[in-house]
Write a protein that holds these residues in place. Structure first.
Motif, PDB file in Angstrom:
ATOM      1  N   LEU A  18       0.867  -1.173   0.000  1.00  0.00           N
ATOM      2  CA  LEU A  18       0.000   0.000   0.000  1.00  0.00           C
ATOM      3  C   LEU A  18       0.904   1.223   0.000  1.00  0.00           C
ATOM      4  CD1 LEU A  18      -2.997   1.030   0.359  1.00  0.00           C
ATOM      5  CD2 LEU A  18      -2.428   1.227   2.797  1.00  0.00           C
ATOM      6  N   TYR A  19       0.519   2.250  -0.768  1.00  0.00           N
ATOM      7  CA  TYR A  19       1.347   3.445  -0.887  1.00  0.00           C
ATOM      8  C   TYR A  19       0.536   4.702  -0.573  1.00  0.00           C
ATOM      9  CZ  TYR A  19       4.188   0.190  -3.608  1.00  0.00           C
ATOM     10  OH  TYR A  19       4.918  -0.888  -4.013  1.00  0.00           O
ATOM     11  N   LEU A  20       1.265   5.736  -0.184  1.00  0.00           N
ATOM     12  CA  LEU A  20       0.676   7.054  -0.042  1.00  0.00           C
ATOM     13  C   LEU A  20       1.660   8.059  -0.620  1.00  0.00           C
ATOM     14  CD1 LEU A  20      -1.792   8.629   1.069  1.00  0.00           C
ATOM     15  CD2 LEU A  20      -0.409   9.089   3.115  1.00  0.00           C
ATOM     16  N   GLN A  21       1.315   8.575  -1.796  1.00  0.00           N
ATOM     17  CA  GLN A  21       2.122   9.607  -2.416  1.00  0.00           C
ATOM     18  C   GLN A  21       1.675  10.943  -1.855  1.00  0.00           C
ATOM     19  OE1 GLN A  21       4.721   9.604  -4.758  1.00  0.00           O
ATOM     20  NE2 GLN A  21       4.772  11.811  -4.402  1.00  0.00           N
ATOM     21  N   MET A  22       2.612  11.672  -1.254  1.00  0.00           N
ATOM     22  CA  MET A  22       2.282  12.946  -0.622  1.00  0.00           C
ATOM     23  C   MET A  22       3.046  14.064  -1.311  1.00  0.00           C
ATOM     24  SD  MET A  22       2.294  11.775   3.376  1.00  0.00           S
ATOM     25  CE  MET A  22       4.075  11.596   3.422  1.00  0.00           C
ATOM     26  N   ASN A  23       2.316  14.952  -1.942  1.00  0.00           N
ATOM     27  CA  ASN A  23       2.914  16.093  -2.639  1.00  0.00           C
ATOM     28  C   ASN A  23       2.561  17.395  -1.926  1.00  0.00           C
ATOM     29  OD1 ASN A  23       3.855  14.353  -4.689  1.00  0.00           O
ATOM     30  ND2 ASN A  23       1.924  14.542  -5.811  1.00  0.00           N
ATOM     31  N   SER A  24       3.315  18.418  -2.236  1.00  0.00           N
ATOM     32  CA  SER A  24       3.049  19.752  -1.671  1.00  0.00           C
ATOM     33  C   SER A  24       2.846  19.689  -0.161  1.00  0.00           C
ATOM     34  CB  SER A  24       1.808  20.370  -2.345  1.00  0.00           C
ATOM     35  OG  SER A  24       1.973  20.445  -3.739  1.00  0.00           O
TER      36      SER A  24
END
Length: 124
Positions: free
Chosen positions: A79-85
């Motif tokens: 499971l992934y969580l891409q966190m931008n800004s």
């Protein structure tokens, strides 16, 4: 025995990106909803995002909509969580959650299994 192990946390500056990963063992990804939660110092654990196989019903907290993306890889049990800004208010310990047994995806009591968490610190 179900085991969830998060990784990918760190200390970054505001505006940067991070990708969190959650490796699961002893658990069939395709069977149930999974989620990411976070807990800042002195605050309650809150739901960040949740999804299930197919991604049709994926949810995000209002505070992260448009910046974070949750995804899962059934073949790899990841499971992934891409966190931008990233913002300073995103600073928290982030937890992977599995085996949804409740009603609301953002309810920490709705998930049975938890990882140990990975710390994300965002400085301004």
């Amino acid at each position: 025995q179900v085991q969830l192990v998060e990784s990918g946390g760190g200390s970054v500056q505001a505006g940067w990106s991070l990708t969190l990963s959650c490796a699961a063992s002893g658990y069939t990804f395709s069977a149930y909803r999974m989620g990411w939660f976070r807990q800042a110092a002195g605050k309650e654990r809150e739901g960040v995002a949740s999804t299930r196989t197919g991604g049709a019903d994926t949810y995000y907290a209002e505070s992260v909509k448009g910046r974070f993306t949750i995804s899962l890889d059934n073949a790899k049990n990841m499971l992934y969580l891409q966190m931008n800004s990233l913002k300073p208010e995103d600073t928290a310990k982030y937890y992977c959650a599995a085996r949804f047994v409740g009603r609301n995806w953002y309810d920490k009591n709705a998930f049975r299994y938890w990882g140990q968490g990975t710390q994300v610190t965002v400085s301004s």
